[in-house]
Scaffold this motif. Structure first.
Motif, mmCIF file in Angstrom:
data_model
loop_
_atom_site.group_PDB
_atom_site.id
_atom_site.type_symbol
_atom_site.label_atom_id
_atom_site.label_comp_id
_atom_site.label_asym_id
_atom_site.label_seq_id
_atom_site.Cartn_x
_atom_site.Cartn_y
_atom_site.Cartn_z
ATOM 1 N N GLY A 59 0.596 -1.243 0.117
ATOM 2 C CA GLY A 59 -0.342 0.402 -0.061
ATOM 3 C C GLY A 59 0.884 1.446 -0.380
ATOM 4 O O GLY A 59 2.222 1.114 0.293
ATOM 5 N N ALA A 60 -0.146 2.451 -0.149
ATOM 6 C CA ALA A 60 0.985 4.035 -0.134
ATOM 7 C C ALA A 60 1.230 4.049 0.946
ATOM 8 O O ALA A 60 2.655 4.191 1.286
ATOM 9 C CB ALA A 60 -0.549 4.691 -0.609
ATOM 10 N N GLY A 61 0.410 3.597 2.011
ATOM 11 C CA GLY A 61 1.495 3.960 2.952
ATOM 12 C C GLY A 61 2.831 3.079 4.260
ATOM 13 O O GLY A 61 3.710 4.237 4.608
ATOM 14 N N PRO A 75 2.968 9.440 3.513
ATOM 15 C CA PRO A 75 2.458 8.390 2.922
ATOM 16 C C PRO A 75 1.389 8.922 2.450
ATOM 17 O O PRO A 75 1.125 9.041 1.163
ATOM 18 C CB PRO A 75 1.526 7.246 4.091
ATOM 19 C CG PRO A 75 2.692 7.346 5.386
ATOM 20 C CD PRO A 75 3.517 8.621 5.157
ATOM 21 N N ALA A 76 1.416 10.638 2.835
ATOM 22 C CA ALA A 76 -0.176 11.373 2.214
ATOM 23 C C ALA A 76 0.723 11.315 1.197
ATOM 24 O O ALA A 76 0.229 12.067 -0.066
ATOM 25 C CB ALA A 76 -0.348 12.369 3.383
ATOM 26 N N SER A 77 2.037 12.113 0.527
ATOM 27 C CA SER A 77 2.423 12.520 -0.689
ATOM 28 C C SER A 77 2.204 11.251 -2.068
ATOM 29 O O SER A 77 1.997 11.222 -2.691
ATOM 30 C CB SER A 77 3.885 12.580 -0.834
ATOM 31 O OG SER A 77 4.052 14.211 0.616
ATOM 32 N N ASN A 125 11.830 14.177 -2.743
ATOM 33 C CA ASN A 125 11.360 12.856 -3.040
ATOM 34 C C ASN A 125 11.584 11.721 -3.638
ATOM 35 O O ASN A 125 11.440 10.944 -3.869
ATOM 36 C CB ASN A 125 9.979 13.128 -3.269
ATOM 37 C CG ASN A 125 8.793 13.675 -1.597
ATOM 38 O OD1 ASN A 125 9.915 13.769 -0.360
ATOM 39 N ND2 ASN A 125 7.867 14.459 -1.377
ATOM 40 N N TRP A 126 11.861 12.640 -5.221
ATOM 41 C CA TRP A 126 12.420 11.986 -5.923
ATOM 42 C C TRP A 126 13.600 10.740 -5.937
ATOM 43 O O TRP A 126 13.913 9.468 -5.522
ATOM 44 C CB TRP A 126 12.440 12.280 -7.135
ATOM 45 C CG TRP A 126 13.287 11.531 -8.401
ATOM 46 C CD1 TRP A 126 15.092 11.552 -8.196
ATOM 47 C CD2 TRP A 126 12.923 10.190 -8.930
ATOM 48 N NE1 TRP A 126 14.610 10.823 -9.997
ATOM 49 C CE2 TRP A 126 14.283 9.883 -9.898
ATOM 50 C CE3 TRP A 126 11.546 9.795 -8.407
ATOM 51 C CZ2 TRP A 126 13.842 8.913 -10.321
ATOM 52 C CZ3 TRP A 126 11.299 8.541 -9.649
ATOM 53 C CH2 TRP A 126 12.887 8.393 -10.607
#
Length: 92
Positions: free
Chosen positions: A40-42, A52-54, A70-71
Motif C-alpha cells: 500500500g501507499a502508506g 505516506p500522504a504524499s 522525494n524523487w
C-alpha cells in the motif's frame, strides 16, 4: 543544488527522455506497482522515508510533480522493487 533527473522511456520505437519531476504516466505506473508490492501507499511512503500522504496524492493524481528530495528517496525503492525495468524505463 538543483538538478534534473531524466528517464528514458520507450515511445514510437525509440527511447525518449522525459523529466521525472513531472509525474509521467510511466513513472506513475512504477509508483503504483511499488505501492502494490509494498502493501500500500502508506508502507511505500514509510519505506522510502516520504510522507505516506504524499504517495497517496501522487497515486490519486492530486500532485503532478515530485520534489527532487522525494524523487531521490523514491527512486531507491522503485529500483529495489524491480519496477523501473518492468515499466520499460531507464534512469540515467
Amino acid at each position: 543544488m538543483y538538478y534534473l533527473i531524466i528517464w528514458k522511456v520507450p515511445r514510437n520505437g525509440a527511447f525518449q527522455e522525459v523529466s521525472v519531476m513531472k509525474l509521467d504516466p510511466l513513472l506513475l505506473n512504477a509508483i503504483v506497482r511499488a505501492a502494490e508490492r509494498s502493501g500500500g501507499a502508506g508502507k511505500l511512503g514509510k519505506k522510502a522515508g516520504i510522507d505516506p500522504a504524499s504517495i497517496s496524492r501522487y497515486l490519486n493524481g492530486k500532485v503532478k510533480s515530485l520534489s527532487d528530495e522525494n524523487w531521490n528517496k523514491l527512486e531507491k525503492v522503485l529500483k529495489e522493487k524491480g519496477v523501473v525495468q518492468e515499466c520499460g524505463c531507464q534512469v540515467v
